[in-house]
Design a protein around this motif. Sequence first.
Motif, PDB file in Angstrom:
ATOM      1  N   VAL A   1       1.027  -0.748  -0.833  1.00 39.72           N
ATOM      2  CA  VAL A   1       1.382  -1.514   0.362  1.00 39.72           C
ATOM      3  C   VAL A   1       0.604  -0.979   1.554  1.00 39.72           C
ATOM      4  O   VAL A   1       0.237   0.195   1.610  1.00 39.72           O
TER       5      VAL A   1
ATOM      6  N   THR B   1       5.476  -4.317   7.162  1.00 44.38           N
ATOM      7  CA  THR B   1       6.911  -4.001   7.205  1.00 44.38           C
ATOM      8  C   THR B   1       7.714  -4.905   6.280  1.00 44.38           C
ATOM      9  O   THR B   1       8.749  -4.487   5.755  1.00 44.38           O
TER      10      THR B   1
ATOM     11  N   THR C   1       6.987  -6.068   3.199  1.00 38.35           N
ATOM     12  CA  THR C   1       7.029  -5.549   1.835  1.00 38.35           C
ATOM     13  C   THR C   1       7.688  -4.182   1.778  1.00 38.35           C
ATOM     14  O   THR C   1       8.466  -3.887   0.856  1.00 38.35           O
ATOM     15  N   ARG C   2       7.422  -3.330   2.748  1.00 38.97           N
ATOM     16  CA  ARG C   2       8.020  -1.995   2.734  1.00 38.97           C
ATOM     17  C   ARG C   2       9.539  -2.066   2.877  1.00 38.97           C
ATOM     18  O   ARG C   2      10.268  -1.312   2.217  1.00 38.97           O
ATOM     19  N   ASP C   3      10.028  -2.976   3.711  1.00 40.91           N
ATOM     20  CA  ASP C   3      11.477  -3.131   3.833  1.00 40.91           C
ATOM     21  C   ASP C   3      12.084  -3.624   2.526  1.00 40.91           C
ATOM     22  O   ASP C   3      13.168  -3.186   2.122  1.00 40.91           O
TER      23      ASP C   3
ATOM     24  N   THR D   1      12.410  -0.730   0.119  1.00 39.10           N
ATOM     25  CA  THR D   1      13.491   0.220   0.419  1.00 39.10           C
ATOM     26  C   THR D   1      14.851  -0.295  -0.041  1.00 39.10           C
ATOM     27  O   THR D   1      15.783   0.495  -0.205  1.00 39.10           O
TER      28      THR D   1
ATOM     29  N   VAL E   1       5.339   4.243  -4.963  1.00 40.75           N
ATOM     30  CA  VAL E   1       4.817   3.428  -3.873  1.00 40.75           C
ATOM     31  C   VAL E   1       3.740   4.225  -3.155  1.00 40.75           C
ATOM     32  O   VAL E   1       3.961   5.382  -2.775  1.00 40.75           O
TER      33      VAL E   1
ATOM     34  N   VAL F   1       1.378   4.076   0.155  1.00 37.53           N
ATOM     35  CA  VAL F   1       1.176   3.415   1.442  1.00 37.53           C
ATOM     36  C   VAL F   1      -0.259   3.679   1.903  1.00 37.53           C
ATOM     37  O   VAL F   1      -0.673   4.829   2.044  1.00 37.53           O
TER      38      VAL F   1
ATOM     39  N   THR G   1       8.649   5.087   0.395  1.00 43.23           N
ATOM     40  CA  THR G   1       7.390   4.513   0.893  1.00 43.23           C
ATOM     41  C   THR G   1       6.551   5.554   1.601  1.00 43.23           C
ATOM     42  O   THR G   1       5.720   5.236   2.420  1.00 43.23           O
ATOM     43  N   GLU G   2       6.774   6.771   1.250  1.00 39.08           N
ATOM     44  CA  GLU G   2       5.964   7.830   1.839  1.00 39.08           C
ATOM     45  C   GLU G   2       5.078   8.459   0.770  1.00 39.08           C
ATOM     46  O   GLU G   2       5.398   8.467  -0.382  1.00 39.08           O
TER      47      GLU G   2
END
Length: 579
Positions: A232, A237, A239-241, A244, A254, A256, A578-579
């Motif tokens: 991603v 935001t 897709t990342r949301d 989560t 994931v 980023v 996502t980190e």
Amino acid sequence: MTVLSPPSAAEVVTGPETVAPGRFDPTDLPTDLRLLRRLGATRALHFGVMPWRHIGGCTVVLCAAPPSAEARAALERAGLGQLRFAICTPEALRAALLPHVEPVLLMRAEARVPFDQSCRGVGRRPLCLLAVTVMLSTALAVAWAPGAALALLCALCALTLCVNTALKLAAAIATLGRAPAKPPPASPSADMLPVVTLLVPLFREGPMVAALLDRLARLDYPHDRLDLCLIVEADDTETRDALTRILLPSWAQVVVVPEGRLRTKPRALNYALFFTRGSIVGIYDAEDAPAPDQLLRVVARFAACGPRTGCLQGVLDYYNARSNWIARCFTLEYASWFRVVLPGLDRLGLVVPLGGTTLFLRRHAIEAVGGWDAHNVTEDADLGVRLARRGFRTELIDSVTLEEANARVWPWIKQRSRWLKGYALSWGVAMHDPERLWRELGAWRFIGVQVLFLGTLAQFALAPVLWSFWLVIFGMPHPMSPWLQPRSLTGLAMIFLLSEGVTYAVAALAARRAGQPGLALWAPWLQVYFPLATVAVWRALWQVLRSPFHWEKTRHGIFAPAAALRSPPPPSPRPASTE
């Protein structure tokens, strides 16, 4: 994440090169940068280790799992002295290493391919000068000698049409009577199955994530041998949301991708490749629904062929083929491409331009060619050429992935513009040094590249001239009658009609091979469908001059059937990170 106190010397130093009990968090007590520099942050990320602190006369090395022999050898070569290993979570290890490696990885992701084989060397000013020169020369030729100019144009159209038709016909003949053999799938319980990395670039695909995970979970491949990498963008935001809110399976991660000078799919693939561990790398799109036994067939085929077979390309088909007439024509076009033309190119010994998904690469092959060209918006076709130039072979496998046909007129034109723009840039880069391309490919494949890339662009760009010969076929006056002999016009019309007949025959053959023989009845609609590509090619050539590296996103989930968007069952996994 729970923060644990740093280990004491007694906790860590428990014997020669042993792993200390418990888990430690390097974010609580940052690493000694002098130790990390000795090994190198990128090598630390590659091996999954991090020299952390010097305690009790030993260098404490954090790792998420017992380090491999290769990692131990690299640590010993770094001159870190006596080593002791301590366990930390993969998320903590990556979070500690990212600030040190991210700038380097981002730079390498954007410039991984050598400059002379990358689109990033394309200059807008020379292209604009070339375009102006061509337009002025054409206008002067028409003004001074209209008859000769129109005759030359018709000859060029006829040559392009004949060459492309001959290639299509030769590909169809090469595949007759030789049904592709399906390799037997390996046993799911086999102990020696390799780790397979699946790269899935996502951009504004929030609604598709749940269904995607459901479809990939149906793959008949041991999950402990899967390395699913959901890629991603940092500013995505949506897709990342969505990620989560989903529990990811233990075999998924994931990645980023930080913001950079451009945003393209190949750039994201290059960046994510640093975080993967599979010896085979596959690529899927967000809307893909692969056959359950696809990975087993890929692994079996790679095991059966030599190391010079660097790539396997699967078949793409559509689960929304009946959405409208565009979807039907798109399905017919792709059936012709993946079930007739590409297998034919393979058997003729020509370069195979790859598709962007259901694509599987040996890791050593993708690394040998320098990854993907981050500046090329048709990175798959470009990759096929670069693999061939390095001596790797691409094979077609008879395993199908269903995806969503882009069935709206303007989005279709935008998507096809991106593909054709990439074809133009890929041809220009390959022909930057024609002599070298000839040496690396040989005469036969060199000519094939000209037909595949330049021929495709020329045929779509000159298509309006070809369509005009319908007037001759139906006995109507032709605009070029004052300058061309009647026999010449009739001959050109017959060539055009023969070409259309070959197109229909190939489409019918492809529809039968796809198990949808009734789809061939829609072949006449290709006369309405392909003019959209002419609009797209002229738009693409304009974009080559104006914005050569701009990636136009295709929105998915518009025509997906309910079954393709079904939510996944509750997994037993860890929360998404996502980190």
